[in-house]
Write an enzyme that holds these catalytic residues in place. Sequence first.
Site, short mmCIF file in Angstrom:
data_model
loop_
_atom_site.label_atom_id
_atom_site.label_comp_id
_atom_site.label_asym_id
_atom_site.label_seq_id
_atom_site.Cartn_x
_atom_site.Cartn_y
_atom_site.Cartn_z
N GLU A 29 0.83 -1.20 0.00
CA GLU A 29 0.00 0.00 0.00
C GLU A 29 0.87 1.25 0.00
O GLU A 29 0.54 2.25 -0.66
CB GLU A 29 -0.94 -0.01 1.21
CG GLU A 29 -1.99 -1.10 1.16
CD GLU A 29 -2.85 -1.03 -0.09
OE1 GLU A 29 -3.37 0.07 -0.39
OE2 GLU A 29 -2.99 -2.06 -0.78
N TRP A 69 1.85 1.60 -3.51
CA TRP A 69 0.82 2.18 -4.37
C TRP A 69 0.87 3.71 -4.28
O TRP A 69 0.72 4.42 -5.29
CB TRP A 69 -0.55 1.66 -3.97
CG TRP A 69 -1.69 2.23 -4.75
CD1 TRP A 69 -2.62 3.11 -4.32
CD2 TRP A 69 -2.03 1.95 -6.13
NE1 TRP A 69 -3.51 3.41 -5.32
CE2 TRP A 69 -3.17 2.71 -6.44
CE3 TRP A 69 -1.46 1.14 -7.11
CZ2 TRP A 69 -3.76 2.69 -7.69
CZ3 TRP A 69 -2.05 1.11 -8.38
CH2 TRP A 69 -3.19 1.88 -8.66
N TRP A 91 -19.57 10.86 -20.91
CA TRP A 91 -20.08 11.07 -19.56
C TRP A 91 -21.43 11.79 -19.60
O TRP A 91 -21.77 12.44 -20.59
CB TRP A 91 -19.09 11.90 -18.75
CG TRP A 91 -17.73 11.30 -18.58
CD1 TRP A 91 -16.56 11.74 -19.12
CD2 TRP A 91 -17.40 10.14 -17.81
NE1 TRP A 91 -15.51 10.94 -18.74
CE2 TRP A 91 -16.00 9.94 -17.93
CE3 TRP A 91 -18.13 9.23 -17.03
CZ2 TRP A 91 -15.32 8.91 -17.31
CZ3 TRP A 91 -17.45 8.20 -16.41
CH2 TRP A 91 -16.07 8.03 -16.55
N ASN A 102 -11.22 2.99 2.75
CA ASN A 102 -10.72 2.79 1.39
C ASN A 102 -11.62 1.90 0.54
O ASN A 102 -11.86 2.18 -0.64
CB ASN A 102 -9.31 2.20 1.43
CG ASN A 102 -8.71 2.08 0.04
OD1 ASN A 102 -8.51 3.09 -0.63
ND2 ASN A 102 -8.42 0.87 -0.40
N TRP A 157 -15.37 11.37 -13.71
CA TRP A 157 -14.57 11.08 -12.54
C TRP A 157 -13.93 12.34 -11.96
O TRP A 157 -13.68 12.42 -10.75
CB TRP A 157 -13.47 10.05 -12.87
CG TRP A 157 -12.43 10.50 -13.85
CD1 TRP A 157 -12.45 10.33 -15.20
CD2 TRP A 157 -11.21 11.21 -13.57
NE1 TRP A 157 -11.32 10.88 -15.78
CE2 TRP A 157 -10.54 11.43 -14.80
CE3 TRP A 157 -10.61 11.68 -12.40
CZ2 TRP A 157 -9.32 12.10 -14.89
CZ3 TRP A 157 -9.40 12.34 -12.48
CH2 TRP A 157 -8.78 12.54 -13.71
N TRP A 214 -9.12 7.66 -8.47
CA TRP A 214 -10.33 7.84 -9.27
C TRP A 214 -10.16 7.28 -10.68
O TRP A 214 -11.08 6.67 -11.23
CB TRP A 214 -10.70 9.33 -9.32
CG TRP A 214 -11.53 9.72 -8.14
CD1 TRP A 214 -11.10 10.21 -6.94
CD2 TRP A 214 -12.95 9.59 -8.03
NE1 TRP A 214 -12.16 10.41 -6.09
CE2 TRP A 214 -13.31 10.04 -6.74
CE3 TRP A 214 -13.95 9.16 -8.88
CZ2 TRP A 214 -14.63 10.05 -6.29
CZ3 TRP A 214 -15.27 9.17 -8.45
CH2 TRP A 214 -15.61 9.61 -7.16
#
Length: 487
Positions: A280, A283, A311, A346, A364, A387
């Site tokens: 993590e 990331w 969209w 999360n 987004w 996102w």
Amino acid sequence: MSEEPTPVIYWFRQDLRLDDLPALHAAVESGAPVIPCFIIDEDAPQKWAPGNASRWWLRGSLGALAKAIEKRQGTLLVRSGCSEDVLSELIEETGAYAVYCSQAYEPWNRELEERLGARLGRLGVALHCLPGSLIFTPGDVLNRAGLPFKVFTPFWRHCRSQLPESRLLPAPGVGAFAAQVPTGQDPEAWPLASSSLQPVEDWGERWTPGADGALSALDRFLNEALSGYREDRDIPAVAGTSRLSPHLHWGEISPRHVAQVLRTDAPGDTEDDQEKFLAELGWREFNQHLLFHFPHIDEQPFKDDFKSMPWRPDADAFEAWKAGLTGYPIVDAGMRELRATGFMHNRVRMICASFLTKHLLVPWQWGARWFWETLVDADLANNSGGWQWVAGCGADASPWFRIFNPVLQGKKFDPEGAYVRHWVPELAALPDRSLHAPWELAPLLLAEADVVLGETYPHPLVDHATARAQALEAYHDRSSAPQAPPT
């Protein structure tokens, strides 16, 4: 100021701590008195000005940093304005011959460092920017072809094999900071934006900004949550995550410190959990490196074919999502947790983001902007990367055809409904089997639980099966569709 030797300036940025800070250590090692300063940069891009949640956290973090410096007989100087102008003024006032700071990797911060270096150079003042916010410096981690990694797994495999075990740098001792500094501002008087988005008055009971708060959070995680982290991190009703993200974002603790403590002080039976948490951290690094190499991804999709994604910028649906009134309990619980605490679990972040982008087909960028305003851990690289991962348009993204079913997600990760009942109390009396899909319960049984759909709790904004089919069609046709405005 004339009674002291010529000073140097340490410019705090997103590194609000004293220990394991290479640039501060270098400033102290210069032997000159160090003037510590923080600048509330009013010249930074307004589109990425700190949101209310970030402003609240920053006020507390600066207050904690000021007290830590006071214990070492120094004074944190806080001013507002254009960073280049403020630093130039401080140099003129103090005669400082060098400025030290940690590198920052957002596009405008990199441009600022370049401009500032040139400006100070004309004044005969050196600018020393050193790494301090990441474990690995962007630009140094490349694949065999000498190019940036675009997939997380090989990126982290490469980094994990080189994870350093070097000595952490100590905090400055008494006498390192200048005895006198020019006048400044009270950081805790910095106003919040004129907005009532969040009830921040009681956040001090939930969060402790500052380095001491970071160390306490790390200690709690090691002793109470690391064991079982691999599984518990997905359960929002369980305190199974580290909650270190705002502390890492504001640099109140270094990721190198976290990684080293994790490997040396963690319980011996948590190796799998340790590796998952290290990934993590990886990331976080991955997203920072991506933004460094591809600075457009703060607002534009990493994958070009998503620039023509059709969209549906539905403002009413977006407002219902923000308010936690979508009619899907797990989504609404997450959005209400965000408003109340400046944080969202999360797993629930992924569910809420998937619902906005794939059930409602809202861009987004709208969701990322709302998170930027409301999260205490709002971080440009992680926010944009997260996102885009959910929307399917980022580097190493989740497949665009993966569309979370919010009912099944709720049943899987909140099976007893503790999370939903806490944040959506109007549904608390519903039985577990119906809590995540109240519209499936007969009206009489709903009434027995004091639930009236459309009155005490909304009907679903969309039908999952219908929304899923529409999303798949839109994603499939994105290459031939006209581009919708992202804002």
